[in-house]
Design a protein around this motif. Structure first.
Motif, short mmCIF file in Angstrom:
data_model
loop_
_atom_site.label_atom_id
_atom_site.label_comp_id
_atom_site.label_asym_id
_atom_site.label_seq_id
_atom_site.Cartn_x
_atom_site.Cartn_y
_atom_site.Cartn_z
N THR A 255 -7.03 -2.44 2.65
CA THR A 255 -6.82 -1.18 1.95
C THR A 255 -6.08 -0.22 2.88
OG1 THR A 255 -8.85 -0.07 2.70
CG2 THR A 255 -9.02 -1.50 0.73
N PRO A 256 -5.38 0.78 2.36
CA PRO A 256 -4.75 1.76 3.23
C PRO A 256 -5.78 2.56 4.02
CG PRO A 256 -4.59 2.44 0.94
CD PRO A 256 -5.08 1.02 0.93
N PRO B 139 1.24 4.93 1.41
CA PRO B 139 0.70 5.74 2.50
C PRO B 139 -0.09 6.93 1.98
CG PRO B 139 2.99 5.17 2.92
CD PRO B 139 2.70 4.76 1.50
N TYR C 12 -6.52 0.79 7.17
CA TYR C 12 -5.41 0.95 8.10
C TYR C 12 -5.52 2.27 8.87
CZ TYR C 12 -0.64 2.28 9.54
OH TYR C 12 0.43 2.72 10.24
N TYR C 13 -5.73 3.36 8.15
CA TYR C 13 -5.79 4.66 8.82
C TYR C 13 -7.04 4.79 9.69
CZ TYR C 13 -1.77 6.09 6.12
OH TYR C 13 -0.50 6.17 5.60
N HIS D 184 0.83 -1.20 0.00
CA HIS D 184 0.00 0.00 0.00
C HIS D 184 0.87 1.25 0.00
CE1 HIS D 184 -3.52 -2.41 0.57
NE2 HIS D 184 -3.24 -2.74 1.81
N ILE E 202 0.62 -1.78 8.02
CA ILE E 202 -0.27 -1.41 6.92
C ILE E 202 -0.39 -2.54 5.91
CG2 ILE E 202 1.54 -0.30 5.55
CD1 ILE E 202 -0.54 1.83 4.77
N GLU E 203 0.66 -3.37 5.77
CA GLU E 203 0.62 -4.47 4.79
C GLU E 203 -0.42 -5.53 5.12
OE1 GLU E 203 4.72 -2.70 4.88
OE2 GLU E 203 3.35 -3.51 6.41
#
Length: 284
Positions: A182-183, A139, A186-187, A137, A177-178
């Motif tokens: 999806t990113p 960032p 993650y956030y 992904h 994050i991997e």
């Protein structure tokens, strides 16, 4: 009304709208992991699943033999794993009642003190062989900047498995994050755990006693505040469209409480706004 306040209100209204419409079941958006032996990469079994968090573990000797070391601050924070099997012993007692080959089975039990290679050690790294997938992904710059703006944020330790904030030691554990689909997922998750941390007594001093120690779902008001904060931060970062459905699904159990007590969402949203502002360094 400031731009941030407009976003806060818009996100809150959209979540309420989705809750009233009915939402899909919430799903975990990262790879599910089990604790494993770092050397063999074999998953722990039985009671060990309740004794240690997901991650890769090794004994002090295994760590030293591999050229690594346990961080001095973590030496007293070992975990315990249990090994057991049934051993055969020759039975010389003719009156014991045992039949067959004259052997008896005796349980052999032993425990080991182990350390999480990913979070408690230096000089060695997790092997990650049990990962089902590793996503590549990019960032999201706007989200990264918001995280950097949180100047007194607690340390974040990255290890595949659960995501949680521990108020006792003021520390966040996050899958990397991997591990996420999806990113954006993650956030959204990271903002949720960072939001919890704003309630620490050294920051906004909310009551965090109801937060489960290792991230077990705990449907307290604090969970409502944290998820609303995460949705607001995603909105500011420009990624609210892909995370609102998940936020609404996560909060679905609250719909009756929200309908019975309209003040609940107002109060929680106000605390979420304070948390979102605090994370951005906005003071009143």
């Amino acid at each position: 009304m400031s731009n941030n306040q407009f976003i806060y209100q818009m996100v809150t209204d959209k979540i309420l709208e989705k809750l009233r419409q009915g939402v899909a079941v919430w799903r975990q958006s990262w790879v599910n992991m089990f604790p494993v032996n770092w050397v063999t990469q074999k998953p722990y079994r039985g009671v060990n699943l309740f004794l240690v968090e997901p991650g890769e573990y090794a004994t002090l000797k295994q760590i030293k033999d591999a050229g690594g070391r346990v961080k001095p601050s973590e030496l007293k924070n070992s975990s315990v794993v249990v090994f057991w099997k049934m051993l055969k012993y020759k039975n010389d007692d003719p009156d014991s009642g045992d039949e067959g080959d004259g052997q008896k089975l005796v349980p052999y039990l032993k425990y080991y003190r182990v350390y999480n290679v990913g979070t408690q050690c230096t000089g060695i790294k997790p092997k990650g062989l049990q990962l089902q997938k590793r996503n590549q992904h990019t960032p999201i710059k706007a989200a990264e900047q918001l995280i950097k703006n949180y100047k007194d944020a607690p340390p974040v330790y990255y290890a595949s498995g659960r995501a949680y904030y521990s108020p006792k030691i003021d520390r966040i554990s996050m899958p990397p994050i991997e591990d996420f689909d999806t990113p954006e997922d993650y956030y959204a998750t990271k903002f949720h755990e960072l939001a919890h941390s704003t309630g620490h007594k050294s920051r906004l001093d909310r009551d965090l006693q109801e937060i489960a120690a290792f991230g077990d779902e705990c449907y307290s008001k604090e969970e409502l505040v944290a998820e609303l904060t995460a949705a607001m931060m995603c909105g500011i970062a420009g990624i609210d469209g892909s995370t609102l459905d998940q936020s609404a699904a996560y909060l679905d159990s609250w719909i009756k409480q929200l309908e019975d007590d309209p003040r609940l969402i107002v109060n929680a949203a106000a605390q979420a706004q304070r948390a979102a502002d605090y994370m951005q360094g906005i003071t009143y």
